[in-house]
Design a protein around this motif. Structure first.
Motif, PDB file in Angstrom:
ATOM      1  N   ALA A 125     -24.884  63.924 115.730  1.00  0.00           N
ATOM      2  CA  ALA A 125     -24.282  62.659 116.163  1.00  0.00           C
ATOM      3  C   ALA A 125     -23.050  62.917 117.029  1.00  0.00           C
ATOM      4  O   ALA A 125     -22.859  62.272 118.075  1.00  0.00           O
ATOM      5  CB  ALA A 125     -23.927  61.805 114.955  1.00  0.00           C
ATOM      6  N   ILE A 126     -22.214  63.849 116.607  1.00  0.00           N
ATOM      7  CA  ILE A 126     -21.004  64.154 117.381  1.00  0.00           C
ATOM      8  C   ILE A 126     -21.373  64.810 118.708  1.00  0.00           C
ATOM      9  O   ILE A 126     -20.810  64.474 119.768  1.00  0.00           O
ATOM     10  CB  ILE A 126     -20.063  65.045 116.560  1.00  0.00           C
ATOM     11  N   ALA A 127     -22.309  65.743 118.680  1.00  0.00           N
ATOM     12  CA  ALA A 127     -22.710  66.402 119.928  1.00  0.00           C
ATOM     13  C   ALA A 127     -23.246  65.387 120.926  1.00  0.00           C
ATOM     14  O   ALA A 127     -22.909  65.422 122.120  1.00  0.00           O
ATOM     15  CB  ALA A 127     -23.758  67.474 119.630  1.00  0.00           C
ATOM     16  N   LEU A 128     -24.060  64.447 120.450  1.00  0.00           N
ATOM     17  CA  LEU A 128     -24.623  63.447 121.347  1.00  0.00           C
ATOM     18  C   LEU A 128     -23.576  62.431 121.791  1.00  0.00           C
ATOM     19  O   LEU A 128     -23.617  61.944 122.925  1.00  0.00           O
ATOM     20  CB  LEU A 128     -25.805  62.754 120.678  1.00  0.00           C
ATOM     21  N   ARG A 129     -22.644  62.132 120.908  1.00  0.00           N
ATOM     22  CA  ARG A 129     -21.545  61.241 121.318  1.00  0.00           C
ATOM     23  C   ARG A 129     -20.824  61.816 122.529  1.00  0.00           C
ATOM     24  O   ARG A 129     -20.514  61.096 123.491  1.00  0.00           O
ATOM     25  CB  ARG A 129     -20.552  61.063 120.159  1.00  0.00           C
ATOM     26  N   GLU A 130     -20.550  63.108 122.509  1.00  0.00           N
ATOM     27  CA  GLU A 130     -19.823  63.743 123.607  1.00  0.00           C
ATOM     28  C   GLU A 130     -20.698  63.932 124.845  1.00  0.00           C
ATOM     29  O   GLU A 130     -20.193  63.924 125.967  1.00  0.00           O
ATOM     30  CB  GLU A 130     -19.264  65.093 123.148  1.00  0.00           C
ATOM     31  N   ALA A 131     -22.006  64.122 124.627  1.00  0.00           N
ATOM     32  CA  ALA A 131     -22.896  64.387 125.757  1.00  0.00           C
ATOM     33  C   ALA A 131     -23.454  63.119 126.386  1.00  0.00           C
ATOM     34  O   ALA A 131     -24.021  63.172 127.484  1.00  0.00           O
ATOM     35  CB  ALA A 131     -24.054  65.283 125.307  1.00  0.00           C
ATOM     36  N   ALA A 132     -23.309  61.979 125.719  1.00  0.00           N
ATOM     37  CA  ALA A 132     -23.975  60.754 126.168  1.00  0.00           C
ATOM     38  C   ALA A 132     -23.566  60.362 127.584  1.00  0.00           C
ATOM     39  O   ALA A 132     -24.421  59.963 128.393  1.00  0.00           O
ATOM     40  CB  ALA A 132     -23.694  59.606 125.198  1.00  0.00           C
ATOM     41  N   GLY A 133     -22.290  60.466 127.894  1.00  0.00           N
ATOM     42  CA  GLY A 133     -21.830  60.099 129.232  1.00  0.00           C
ATOM     43  C   GLY A 133     -22.453  60.966 130.316  1.00  0.00           C
ATOM     44  O   GLY A 133     -23.056  60.444 131.265  1.00  0.00           O
ATOM     45  N   PRO A 134     -22.327  62.295 130.211  1.00  0.00           N
ATOM     46  CA  PRO A 134     -22.972  63.156 131.206  1.00  0.00           C
ATOM     47  C   PRO A 134     -24.486  62.986 131.269  1.00  0.00           C
ATOM     48  O   PRO A 134     -25.073  63.050 132.352  1.00  0.00           O
ATOM     49  CB  PRO A 134     -22.586  64.571 130.737  1.00  0.00           C
ATOM     50  N   LEU A 135     -25.132  62.766 130.119  1.00  0.00           N
ATOM     51  CA  LEU A 135     -26.583  62.560 130.128  1.00  0.00           C
ATOM     52  C   LEU A 135     -26.953  61.271 130.860  1.00  0.00           C
ATOM     53  O   LEU A 135     -27.968  61.209 131.554  1.00  0.00           O
ATOM     54  CB  LEU A 135     -27.125  62.522 128.696  1.00  0.00           C
ATOM     55  N   ALA A 136     -26.133  60.242 130.691  1.00  0.00           N
ATOM     56  CA  ALA A 136     -26.397  58.984 131.385  1.00  0.00           C
ATOM     57  C   ALA A 136     -26.318  59.154 132.899  1.00  0.00           C
ATOM     58  O   ALA A 136     -27.036  58.497 133.653  1.00  0.00           O
ATOM     59  CB  ALA A 136     -25.412  57.914 130.911  1.00  0.00           C
ATOM     60  N   GLU A 137     -25.455  60.054 133.365  1.00  0.00           N
ATOM     61  CA  GLU A 137     -25.309  60.283 134.798  1.00  0.00           C
ATOM     62  C   GLU A 137     -26.537  60.939 135.406  1.00  0.00           C
ATOM     63  O   GLU A 137     -26.821  60.761 136.593  1.00  0.00           O
ATOM     64  CB  GLU A 137     -24.074  61.148 135.062  1.00  0.00           C
TER      65      GLU A 137
END
Length: 271
Positions: free
Chosen positions: A134-146
């Motif tokens: 959950a924490i890893a995806l929280r931090e990666a969500a922005g770059p993944l959305a790009e």
């Protein structure tokens, strides 16, 4: 791993993009994590990998560079250190310049049977398998959305075929539900989230390899739980992970994909 394209006036995520893509892998230096790292590097991805063992991180980095010539950022950390994990994902995104995929392989269990467990065993097992992705995806969500990227959380056959220890089975079941819930939350941003649930994998130095060496008859009986007569090869799981990150999987979201060879009992000790 994908860029965002427009087809027939529709904004479409998940178009194929392998060469030059960047993927973050937790627990990516040993076992399934190593197989996943090597598989993604072979198709042209740059990677950031974390793990607890400095020697195995160094070994996989040297292998990736020698075989595939890809960028591999490594960091020694324990994913139970949530602040260090969050910083690793943020720093990796900055250094790689983009994030097309996230794979959370790190996991495990603390404690044994119910009577022998302490509250701390349940807490640590949950943090390993649920809080960490959950924490890893929280931090990666922005770059993944790009990039229109995606995440794959590694659960287990134990997450949907009940087996002791209960704290591990419960955490892995929660991880499957976590992926489905986050797929709905992040889908509008163009980010897919899926789970894979490997069956019992034969990894040298690990439990089933020790069973094979120490109790050959018990191991042969366990092999009968698999219709194909053999345990799961981690390389086969890595292939499914690579597919789920790819453009051709763009319609797969919120799914749990068993990669267990049709395994019956989820351990050598039955249900």
């Amino acid at each position: 791993m994908a860029d965002t394209d427009v087809m027939d006036g529709v904004r479409e995520f998940g178009r194929p993009r392998a060469e030059g893509s960047a993927v973050i892998v937790t627990g990516g230096s040993r076992g399934l994590g190593r197989a996943t790292t090597l598989r993604l590097a072979a198709q042209g991805c740059d990677l950031a990998v974390c793990g607890r063992d400095a020697a195995s991180l160094k070994a996989v980095a040297e292998e990736v560079r020698a075989l595939h010539g890809r960028v591999l950022r490594t960091e020694r950390l324990d994913v139970l250190d949530e602040s260090a994990l969050a910083a690793f994902v943020r720093d990796s995104a900055a250094e790689l310049g983009r994030v097309d995929g996230l794979v959370t392989v790190a996991g495990g269990v603390h404690g044994t049977d119910l009577r022998a467990t302490e509250p701390s065993d349940w807490d640590r097992t949950c943090r390993l398998n649920v809080t960490h992705p959950a924490i890893a995806l929280r931090e990666a969500a922005g770059p993944l959305a790009e990039t229109g990227g995606s995440a794959v959380l590694v659960s287990s056959v134990s997450g949907w075929k009940p087996a002791p220890p209960a704290q591990y089975a419960a955490a892995k079941a929660a991880q499957i539900h976590l992926a489905a819930s986050l797929a709905r939350e992040l889908g509008p941003r163009g980010v897919r989230v899926n789970c894979v649930s490997p069956g019992s994998m034969l990894i040298e130095g690990k439990g089933w390899a020790r069973l094979r060496d120490e109790d050959p008859e018990g191991y042969r009986r366990f092999e009968q739980e698999f219709p194909g007569g053999r345990l799961v090869d981690p390389r086969d799981v890595a292939e499914v992970i690579a597919f789920l990150l790819s453009g051709p999987a763009r319609a797969v979201n919120g799914a749990n994909i068993p990669v267990d060879g049709g395994q019956n009992a989820p351990s050598a000790y039955g249900y």
